[in-house]
Scaffold this active site. Sequence first.
Site, short mmCIF file in Angstrom:
data_model
loop_
_atom_site.label_atom_id
_atom_site.label_comp_id
_atom_site.label_asym_id
_atom_site.label_seq_id
_atom_site.Cartn_x
_atom_site.Cartn_y
_atom_site.Cartn_z
N ASP A 53 -79.84 21.58 48.45
CA ASP A 53 -80.21 22.97 48.67
C ASP A 53 -80.14 23.25 50.16
OD1 ASP A 53 -81.77 25.57 48.76
OD2 ASP A 53 -82.05 25.05 46.65
N SER A 103 -82.16 25.53 51.48
CA SER A 103 -83.53 25.90 51.86
C SER A 103 -84.38 24.65 52.03
CB SER A 103 -84.15 26.81 50.80
OG SER A 103 -85.52 26.99 51.04
N LYS A 144 -77.92 35.59 44.54
CA LYS A 144 -78.04 36.24 43.23
C LYS A 144 -78.61 37.65 43.28
CE LYS A 144 -82.68 34.56 42.17
NZ LYS A 144 -83.54 33.93 41.16
N SER A 173 -74.28 30.60 34.99
CA SER A 173 -73.71 31.94 35.16
C SER A 173 -74.75 32.99 34.77
CB SER A 173 -72.43 32.08 34.33
OG SER A 173 -71.73 33.25 34.71
N LYS A 205 -74.55 39.34 34.22
CA LYS A 205 -73.95 40.30 35.16
C LYS A 205 -72.47 40.00 35.42
CE LYS A 205 -78.37 41.38 37.28
NZ LYS A 205 -79.14 40.71 36.21
#
Length: 623
Positions: free
Chosen positions: A310, A312, A369, A408, A411
Amino acid sequence: MRSFILLIVDVLIVIVSYFFATAIRFDLQESFIEYFQTIKSFLPYIALIHGILYKVFKTDKTVWSRISVDEALSVIVANFISMIIIIVFRLARLFPGISIGIILISFGIMTLLQEIMRFSYRVYRRKSLRNKRILNKNERIIIYGAGSAGHLIAREFIENPNLTEYIVGFIDDNPEMKGKTILGLTVFGNRKILPKVIQEQSATEVIVAMPSADYKKRKQIMQHTLNLGIKVRTVGSVQNLMKDNGVENSLRSLEISDLLERPEIQVDCSEINTIITDKTILVTGAGGSIGSELVRQIASYGPKALVLVDISETALYDIQQELEMKFRSGDLDRFDCVARIASIREEDTLERIFSKYSFDMVFHAAAHKHVPLMEYAPKEAIKNNILGTRNLLKLSDKYNVKQFVNVSTDKAVNPTNVMGATKRFNEMMLQSINQTSQTNFVAVRFGNVLGSNGSVVPLFQKQIKQGGPVTVTHPDIIRYFMTIPEAVSLILQAATYADGGEIFVLDMGEPVKILQLAENVIKLSGYEPYVDIEIEFTGLRPGEKLFEELLMAEEGLQKTENDLIYIANPIYFSEEEIKKSIKTLEKSLTVGPDAAIQALKNVVPTFVDANVVNQPKTEKEEQ
């Protein structure tokens, strides 16, 4: 000391019972005194026999305030065996002069006295607690559901002095239960009478105790009860109630996930075991909402090694420390757990990770996202979501990863925004590379997850905490919802069905109106919508559409073994076409944001403008 006293009391009752049995046997004539004098020399031995059997059956250990049928039977069995032994001794002339009739009568008397003594204390204790709660005007509870769960809850509240709430009665939809009593409490009737009962009984809370009921019925009951403006709690299962942690820890406040109309998620753990256990696995975006839950659930299946990636630092540290705590507490068997700060945009950094570990599986959850933010940063969305994913696809193919699972979103279907378009292009890249690779590349598509970072429910809760208003973009907007653990468990299950190239579509249940969701969150927070907390409509945000979809019309659906997982028929794109599209996207990054958006529209054929999608349908179109 308490056990010793109880034993002495029971033994004294045995002696008294023989005295009364003698009196009954001789019809209270004076001669019974003379007869009793002849047998009293045997009473110490009789008392000793009973005392030994009482210790064997632990009748002195009974908690009188909680005595049940099992403890009552122990007293009866101890007395019965003692009686048989005494009769045998009488027939063997070890207790001469004792009438067998007196032995039988004394058995009945002592058993009756001992049971009356025990149950009288329980009734007295229950009545005193009940009266005390009434006098103190404590919280008054109605239990919805008069089945086994409701019975267990009621009994615990009635008999546990540490629980101060007062149970006023039951509501149950079974017409045969109306008017019946359980533990001295009335079953008032079905849900139609609930508002009247709440008012007449001055009830302050309803506990929904129907864990085995159909999910639709539970949802309807919870929504109906919540709409009455009363505090609602529920219980997960009867098994939770029966555990040692007690009713207090088994009951929980109603949550927004309880109001989702969808059957309980069922997964085949044995199948998931086969793809996870003793495997080396990479999770990207491991500190995020979906990524961290993937890590938790994968860890529970005992992988050989788990590599967490990650960008973060804080989020990655948190999930790493959570695993360490579970290792130390013994909740998880220890395995190699490696956390790496890295960006999926940096192919060189990823290559060092892939070259060091021989990954069996890659779960790709790293992404930008947030829909509105990506509308203003399309170049960043392309760099991270598309080019970052391309790096992972290339390296998974190069290092012979057995399976690649891309997280996924709904959207991606007919996208009206940058984020959705980048996710759709990822699916296109994945299905393209799968045609020539030994790696099985699949995607799992689902809707919104409750409680995820940046999702609508935490926003509503924050707005409520600040006193409102709660903001909803449009009164007609709908979304599909699922809890994070549910979504992740289905991702893992879908991975067991993968042959390569599939886009798995999760059944998200019925769509939820965001307006109703906002109203429910306000009610669950203890407020009344439009009275205590206002709701304001702010208008659709850039790239947002009213109705999300999970499937493009041309894809079609195939069933899997799990009723909540479907497979969209693949739409293949050539490797040359994808390479050409990537060059178009990379070229757009050297220009402005408008060029990036236009490039996305060029490479994703289904990308349409949100303003077009959100236009109300004409009468002809609706027909």
